[in-house]
Design an enzyme around this catalytic site. Structure first.
Site, PDB file in Angstrom:
ATOM      1  N   THR A   1     -59.716  85.902 -26.003  1.00  0.00           N
ATOM      2  CA  THR A   1     -59.832  85.948 -27.470  1.00  0.00           C
ATOM      3  C   THR A   1     -61.086  86.707 -27.886  1.00  0.00           C
ATOM      4  O   THR A   1     -62.125  86.648 -27.226  1.00  0.00           O
ATOM      5  CB  THR A   1     -59.861  84.528 -28.060  1.00  0.00           C
ATOM      6  OG1 THR A   1     -60.951  83.791 -27.501  1.00  0.00           O
ATOM      7  CG2 THR A   1     -58.567  83.800 -27.750  1.00  0.00           C
TER       8      THR A   1
ATOM      9  N   GLY B   1     -62.315  74.471 -24.762  1.00  0.00           N
ATOM     10  CA  GLY B   1     -62.543  73.072 -25.093  1.00  0.00           C
ATOM     11  C   GLY B   1     -61.420  72.476 -25.917  1.00  0.00           C
ATOM     12  O   GLY B   1     -60.368  73.088 -26.120  1.00  0.00           O
ATOM     13  N   ASP B   2     -61.663  71.262 -26.422  1.00  0.00           N
ATOM     14  CA  ASP B   2     -60.656  70.566 -27.220  1.00  0.00           C
ATOM     15  C   ASP B   2     -60.309  71.328 -28.493  1.00  0.00           C
ATOM     16  O   ASP B   2     -59.154  71.372 -28.907  1.00  0.00           O
ATOM     17  CB  ASP B   2     -61.167  69.162 -27.578  1.00  0.00           C
ATOM     18  CG  ASP B   2     -61.375  68.299 -26.346  1.00  0.00           C
ATOM     19  OD1 ASP B   2     -60.734  68.571 -25.316  1.00  0.00           O
ATOM     20  OD2 ASP B   2     -62.179  67.348 -26.423  1.00  0.00           O
ATOM     21  N   GLY B   3     -61.319  71.917 -29.134  1.00  0.00           N
ATOM     22  CA  GLY B   3     -61.071  72.684 -30.352  1.00  0.00           C
ATOM     23  C   GLY B   3     -60.206  73.904 -30.107  1.00  0.00           C
ATOM     24  O   GLY B   3     -59.345  74.246 -30.921  1.00  0.00           O
TER      25      GLY B   3
ATOM     26  N   PHE C   1     -58.006  74.220 -27.643  1.00  0.00           N
ATOM     27  CA  PHE C   1     -56.659  73.705 -27.392  1.00  0.00           C
ATOM     28  C   PHE C   1     -55.970  73.377 -28.711  1.00  0.00           C
ATOM     29  O   PHE C   1     -54.778  73.631 -28.885  1.00  0.00           O
ATOM     30  CB  PHE C   1     -56.736  72.461 -26.514  1.00  0.00           C
ATOM     31  CG  PHE C   1     -55.397  71.879 -26.155  1.00  0.00           C
ATOM     32  CD1 PHE C   1     -54.600  72.476 -25.197  1.00  0.00           C
ATOM     33  CD2 PHE C   1     -54.929  70.738 -26.788  1.00  0.00           C
ATOM     34  CE1 PHE C   1     -53.354  71.940 -24.859  1.00  0.00           C
ATOM     35  CE2 PHE C   1     -53.692  70.192 -26.466  1.00  0.00           C
ATOM     36  CZ  PHE C   1     -52.903  70.797 -25.496  1.00  0.00           C
TER      37      PHE C   1
ATOM     38  N   SER D   1     -67.348  71.704 -24.703  1.00  0.00           N
ATOM     39  CA  SER D   1     -68.569  70.905 -24.823  1.00  0.00           C
ATOM     40  C   SER D   1     -68.357  69.457 -24.412  1.00  0.00           C
ATOM     41  O   SER D   1     -69.252  68.829 -23.850  1.00  0.00           O
ATOM     42  CB  SER D   1     -69.092  70.960 -26.265  1.00  0.00           C
ATOM     43  OG  SER D   1     -69.389  72.283 -26.644  1.00  0.00           O
TER      44      SER D   1
END
Length: 620
Positions: A190, A219-221, A223, A318
């Site tokens: 990206t 990270g989770d964000g 995803f 993170s």
């Protein structure tokens, strides 16, 4: 050692195992096993982490093998030296060490201390006959081809600046494992915020179906970004009730959200009519099930009509709470192996809707999905403030969390004569307040939820003596996989009655967890016994209290075996849907999987088992 004296067949044969010695290799329906032919030659060796395995079989299951490679003609090594007599045996072993045709079986191994951490393991078998090696290679590769769950083609998104800006480096490391396993990958690195979202939203379903999975390295964000790009343009489910809809169906009980004797609770016959839903969504009500999951359309081209593409996440963020909850380890290699081996579980997802500010507003409902968590107040303030300090990497959350906690009113805690937690609470009481927000929350009361709000009994100074038995979510979890009383079948009918409760007041934070959200800062997560696919949201309401009290709650979150929900100012409810309305002048933002989401009026519902994920759950 040509094996002519052995009883050879396609299923069994004599080989030389690198660093071990002569073995009888057997292929059965479950995997490979081998046994030393000369136990004295193997004394003191180590295989699969087991020392001195004299006269014992050792094996590796097919499900734990991710690749088999032919290594051509080369050297196989003598057994590793053992104890005092190793020097004496060295000459003999040196004579038996020679060049052979070889093939290597690649798999993984674990240790009893870290069963969730998968470490790469390789076993090289040698034979003097090329055709014998090739025959075994063909047999093993044919076995893996028949395992349809294993992916062959993957679409991979890499966030180069995620976490410590190590996303690209992590992918370069694990990509070698994908190459060895002969998994084709189309990699998109990206270049800006929202890049992955735009690609997923615009990709044609025909191309999407050519991939066996979509992988996010971040990270989770990140995803969350990939997931929303896929779902928003494809998933069609009715929206949860708006705050104004549910308001007309709930009798207020002041600030209490626990049903009291004589309170009227809304009940509706949902089999015939759904009064909480807008007319615009009632026409697609067949999508909604008892546990909030979706039901596919009849259109064969619709992405939810058949097998949904699986998602995968390789940690580079993170906190990486999703990976820790689904694999048990924050390790890129472990996650890569889960993907390559085709492990699969289903995750619940939360559909979050920002509604129109007024009935005449031209702004349509704005939808997002969260895979792990949605939080308002303290959680939203931290993620909003941390955007200014992304250059700090993961450490920004520690810094910003402390800053947000201390920057609000009255005086800093460092000026207090602190001798113990009891001294702080008794001295300060309710004087030093943290920042709170006024809001109204309504939630669906799940009749078959096995956890109810804790029964409070006042002990010093505000703890509850109640303890409830906790069933943790593990690999092959019975709660997530059961098809028992609570309608685990995702195509089950809707419940006959729905009960809604309302609470109104000032809150330091409002959180809704889809999973436990375990991470390195909170080893047990927000809700230790939250499950990956039980069809519930875990609603946590932290009512206005003194700053030391809230600090104690946070310290309970940060320790193993803590009781962060065991406070009088904490309300905890298992629910399938809730609504939120900000009613004060001061407002925070929502934190959706680490991403900022602004909403004055908000609704959320759980969609059970919506996300197929490459994982198997944490081992015990």
């Amino acid at each position: 050692m040509d094996g002519s004296n052995c009883e050879l067949s396609v299923m069994s044969g004599c080989f030389y195992l690198d660093h071990v010695g002569d073995v009888l290799l057997t292929r059965n329906q479950h995997g490979l096993s081998w046994k030393c032919l000369d136990s004295s030659d193997c004394e003191g060796t180590t295989c699969l982490g087991i020392g001195s395995w004299e006269n014992t079989e050792t094996e590796i299951k097919f499900s734990d093998i991710y690749a088999v490679e032919f290594d051509s003609y080369g050297l196989v090594h003598s057994p590793k030296s053992g104890l005092g007599h190793a020097k004496e045996c060295f000459r003999k072993r040196l004579l038996t060490t020679q060049q052979m045709y070889r093939f290597t079986v690649h798999g993984f191994q674990t240790s009893p201390k870290e069963p969730c951490l998968w470490k790469l393991a390789a076993f090289t078998f040698g034979h003097m006959d090329l055709q014998t090696c090739q025959s075994w290679m063909d047999q093993l590769n044919y076995t893996f081809i028949k395992e349809v769950e294993r992916p062959r083609n993957l679409l991979v998104f890499v966030h180069p600046k995620s976490g410590k800006a190590s996303g690209l480096k992590i992918w370069e490391t694990v990509s070698k494992i994908f190459i060895r396993a002969k998994v084709n990958t189309k990699v998109i690195v990206t270049e800006r915020a929202g890049h992955a979202f735009d690609v997923m939203a615009s990709i044609q379903n025909k191309e999407l179906h050519s991939y066996d999975g979509i992988i996010a390295v971040g990270g989770d964000g990140f995803f969350n970004e990939v997931l929303n790009g896929y779902l928003l343009s494809r998933l069609k489910v009715p929206l949860p009730p708006s705050p104004s809809d549910s308001f007309t169906t709930v009798q207020s009980r002041g600030s209490s959200s626990v049903p009291e004797s004589g309170d009227a609770v809304h009940e509706s016959d949902q089999k015939e009519h759904f009064p909480l839903l807008h007319d615009s969504v009632q026409e697609v009500m067949n999508f909604r099930t008892v546990n909030g999951s979706c039901q596919g359309t009849e259109d064969p081209d619709h992405p939810f009509s058949g097998e949904r593409p699986r998602f995968g996440l390789i940690p580079a963020g993170s906190t990486d709470a999703i990976v820790i909850c689904t694999t048990g380890a924050r390790d890129p290699v472990t996650s890569a192996l889960h993907i390559i081996l085709g492990r699969k579980i289903f995750l619940d997802a939360m559909q979050v809707v920002r509604w129109k500010t007024t009935p005449t507003s031209a702004i349509e409902p704005f939808i997002r999905y969260a895979a792990s968590f949605a939080g308002y107040g303290f959680y939203g303030d931290v993620v909003s403030e941390s955007e200014k300090y992304r250059w700090m990497g993961p450490k920004r959350y520690d810094y910003v969390g402390t800053k947000v906690f201390l920057k609000h009113r009255y005086f800093p805690l460092t000026y207090l004569p602190i001798y113990s937690c009891r001294d702080v609470l008794n001295t300060v009481g309710n004087y030093v307040n943290a920042r709170s927000y006024e809001a109204e929350v309504m939630f669906e009361e799940a009749e078959n939820a096995k956890a109810s709000p804790l029964t409070r009994s006042k002990t010093w100074p505000f703890r509850s003596t109640t303890r409830s038995e906790k069933i943790l979510c593990r690999a092959k979890c019975s709660v997530c996989s059961s098809k028992a009383e609570d309608g685990n079948n995702i195509r089950a009918s809707c419940p006959e009655k729905t009960r809604w409760c309302r609470t109104r007041g000032r809150f330091l934070s409002i959180g809704a967890a889809v999973m436990s959200n375990r991470n390195e800062r909170a080893p047990d997560g927000l809700v230790v016994d939250a499950h990956l696919s039980d069809g519930f949201l875990h609603l946590i309401l932290i009512k206005d209290c003194s700053r030391p009290k809230y600090l104690w709650h946070l310290t309970e979150l940060a320790k193993k075996g803590g009781e962060p929900l065991n406070f009088e100012f904490v309300e905890y409810h298992k629910t399938r849907a809730f609504t939120f309305t900000s009613i004060g002048e001061a407002e925070s933002v929502w934190n959706l999987d680490g991403e900022i989401f602004e909403a004055h009026h908000l609704s959320a519902q759980v969609l059970r088992g919506l996300i197929p994920l490459f994982a198997s759950g944490p081992e015990v």
